[in-house]
Design a protein around this motif. Structure first.
Motif, short mmCIF file in Angstrom:
data_model
loop_
_atom_site.label_atom_id
_atom_site.label_comp_id
_atom_site.label_asym_id
_atom_site.label_seq_id
_atom_site.Cartn_x
_atom_site.Cartn_y
_atom_site.Cartn_z
N MET A 34 0.83 -1.21 0.00
CA MET A 34 0.00 0.00 0.00
C MET A 34 0.86 1.25 0.00
SD MET A 34 -3.30 -0.90 2.43
CE MET A 34 -2.54 -1.90 3.73
N LEU A 35 1.90 1.26 0.82
CA LEU A 35 2.78 2.42 0.88
C LEU A 35 3.45 2.67 -0.46
CD1 LEU A 35 5.10 3.47 3.76
CD2 LEU A 35 6.02 3.38 1.45
N LEU A 36 3.97 1.60 -1.09
CA LEU A 36 4.64 1.75 -2.37
C LEU A 36 3.68 2.20 -3.47
CD1 LEU A 36 7.01 -1.37 -2.31
CD2 LEU A 36 7.64 1.03 -1.96
N ALA A 71 14.78 -3.36 3.90
CA ALA A 71 15.65 -3.85 2.81
C ALA A 71 14.83 -4.12 1.55
CB ALA A 71 16.37 -5.12 3.26
N LEU A 72 13.63 -4.66 1.71
CA LEU A 72 12.76 -4.93 0.57
C LEU A 72 12.29 -3.63 -0.06
CD1 LEU A 72 11.16 -6.86 -1.20
CD2 LEU A 72 9.41 -6.97 0.59
N ALA A 73 11.90 -2.66 0.75
CA ALA A 73 11.44 -1.36 0.24
C ALA A 73 12.55 -0.66 -0.54
CB ALA A 73 10.96 -0.49 1.39
N GLU A 74 13.80 -0.82 -0.10
CA GLU A 74 14.93 -0.20 -0.77
C GLU A 74 15.09 -0.69 -2.22
OE1 GLU A 74 17.38 1.95 -0.45
OE2 GLU A 74 16.98 2.74 1.55
N LYS A 75 14.66 -1.92 -2.50
CA LYS A 75 14.74 -2.44 -3.86
C LYS A 75 13.82 -1.66 -4.80
CE LYS A 75 15.91 -7.18 -2.50
NZ LYS A 75 15.51 -8.61 -2.56
N TYR A 76 12.74 -1.13 -4.25
CA TYR A 76 11.76 -0.42 -5.06
C TYR A 76 11.99 1.09 -5.06
CZ TYR A 76 9.14 -4.75 -5.50
OH TYR A 76 8.77 -6.04 -5.82
N LYS A 77 12.54 1.62 -3.97
CA LYS A 77 12.86 3.05 -3.89
C LYS A 77 14.28 3.20 -3.34
CE LYS A 77 9.88 6.25 -2.93
NZ LYS A 77 9.57 6.77 -4.28
N PRO A 78 15.28 2.92 -4.17
CA PRO A 78 16.67 2.96 -3.69
C PRO A 78 17.05 4.32 -3.10
CG PRO A 78 16.53 1.97 -5.88
CD PRO A 78 15.19 2.56 -5.59
N ASN A 79 17.66 4.27 -1.93
CA ASN A 79 18.16 5.48 -1.25
C ASN A 79 17.06 6.49 -0.94
OD1 ASN A 79 20.91 4.53 -1.51
ND2 ASN A 79 20.83 5.18 -3.65
N ARG A 80 15.81 6.02 -0.87
CA ARG A 80 14.70 6.93 -0.58
C ARG A 80 13.85 6.44 0.59
NH1 ARG A 80 13.23 10.11 -4.95
NH2 ARG A 80 11.81 11.11 -3.48
N ILE A 81 14.27 5.36 1.24
CA ILE A 81 13.51 4.80 2.35
C ILE A 81 14.07 5.33 3.67
CG2 ILE A 81 12.85 2.69 3.56
CD1 ILE A 81 11.45 3.14 0.86
N LYS A 82 13.20 5.70 4.58
CA LYS A 82 13.61 6.21 5.89
C LYS A 82 13.05 5.31 6.98
CE LYS A 82 15.38 9.14 8.82
NZ LYS A 82 16.84 9.24 9.00
N ASN A 83 13.94 4.67 7.73
CA ASN A 83 13.52 3.84 8.85
C ASN A 83 13.36 4.74 10.07
OD1 ASN A 83 13.24 1.94 10.97
ND2 ASN A 83 14.34 0.40 9.76
N LEU A 84 12.14 4.86 10.53
CA LEU A 84 11.81 5.75 11.65
C LEU A 84 11.66 5.00 12.97
CD1 LEU A 84 9.12 7.88 9.77
CD2 LEU A 84 11.49 8.54 10.24
N THR A 85 12.09 3.75 12.99
CA THR A 85 11.97 2.93 14.19
C THR A 85 12.68 3.60 15.37
OG1 THR A 85 11.83 0.91 12.90
CG2 THR A 85 12.50 0.68 15.20
#
Length: 317
Positions: free
Chosen positions: A145-147, A207-221
């Motif tokens: 959904m996010l992607l 890591a999976l999200a990075e495959k779809y949006k390289p260098n654009r994912i922010k882990n807010l944990t």
């Protein structure tokens, strides 16, 4: 007469080579003029880009608190736009340009301004149901959904195959439970309740999200919930893990697993959703299990459940 012709020829050769030498020496004179200081458009704690105008085709560098942060080339007209995660207010950035002759401009100092969070925001995030194909696939379905909201043609079944797996099998021995660790991959079977399984935490999802949006994912944990709402306020939904009650789950529902990566505390009352909005009383989210769009729960109880799983959250910039 022959000697005279040779002498004249020699002079002509010297003249030609002398001219070429002078031309070569002139050609190697390098540009030593620094490019102009780049301009920087308004930058707030809700911004996701640094943009402006620099010298055409120059490389634009950004320092954050005096340390190198990132860079990107300006185009042929001098325009540049660099994606960034949200920055805290009062963060100091310096932007400068370097041309092809390695001349460096003076730095443009920018202080991130405060832009108050909207009092209410609800995003139109497409709903995707995990059932019936993925009984335990709430995490990858929420990522789908996010992607999709970002314009990527993501498919929940493809993501289910691609997410990293922990191959450990469920073993009960001497009163202890041995199984996989969700921080290192999906644990167990995602496709049926008839086989042991559980879920996955933020790191394999990141890591999976990075495959779809390289260098654009922010882990807010681990960030405060206010940071999560700040991303939503700026128009970016957030993937999270909560309890399936969306509130605190008593200790009696929790158990300890022994894994090859150490112990981990687990409850089967676990669920992943996408936060799509908020107001003064409620958090809104897309629930992949029942397919409800913008479901709402009280903020206080929602945050209590979220914190029980270590405040896990992922978004993008």
């Amino acid at each position: 007469m022959k000697k005279k012709k040779n002498w004249i020829a020699s002079l002509l050769i010297l003249a030609v080579f002398g001219t070429n030498t002078l031309m070569t020496e002139a050609a190697v004179v390098t540009d030593q003029t620094p490019p102009p200081m780049p301009t920087v458009n308004k930058l707030t704690n809700k911004s996701f880009t640094i943009s402006g105008i620099a010298e055409a085709d120059s490389m634009v560098y950004v320092k954050r608190n005096s340390t190198y942060y990132l860079k990107k080339a300006a185009d042929k007209k001098g325009n540049y736009s660099i994606p960034i995660p949200q920055q805290k207010k009062q963060t100091v950035l310096e932007v400068y340009a370097v041309d092809h002759s390695n001349n460096k401009s003076l730095p443009r100092k920018v202080i991130v301004q405060n832009q108050p969070k909207l009092k209410k925001r609800i995003l139109n995030v497409p709903i995707v149901k995990q059932m019936p194909e993925l009984p335990r696939g709430c995490e990858v379905t929420s990522l789908t959904m996010l992607l999709k909201y970002t314009g990527i043609k993501a498919n929940k079944m493809t993501l289910a195959k691609q997410v990293k797996k922990d191959p450990a099998k469920l073993v009960r021995k001497n009163g202890k439970i041995y199984f996989g660790h969700p921080n290192y991959g999906f644990v167990g079977n995602m496709y049926t309740f008839n086989k042991p399984g559980w879920g996955v935490f933020n790191k394999p999802i990141e890591a999976l999200a990075e495959k779809y949006k390289p260098n654009r994912i922010k882990n807010l944990t681990g960030k405060p919930f206010e940071t999560i709402l700040s991303y939503v306020s700026a128009g970016h939904p957030v993937w999270i893990i909560n309890t399936s009650w969306f509130s605190r789950v008593p200790n009696s529902y929790w158990q300890t697993w022994y894994t090859s990566h150490g112990t981990v505390r687990i409850t089967y009352k676990e669920h992943s959703v996408v936060i799509t909005g908020y107001d003064s009383k409620y958090v809104y989210f897309n629930d992949p299990l029942d397919g409800t769009k913008n479901k709402k729960r009280p903020i206080k109880s929602f945050v209590e459940g979220w914190k029980q799983f270590g405040s896990q959250a992922i978004s993008y910039y």
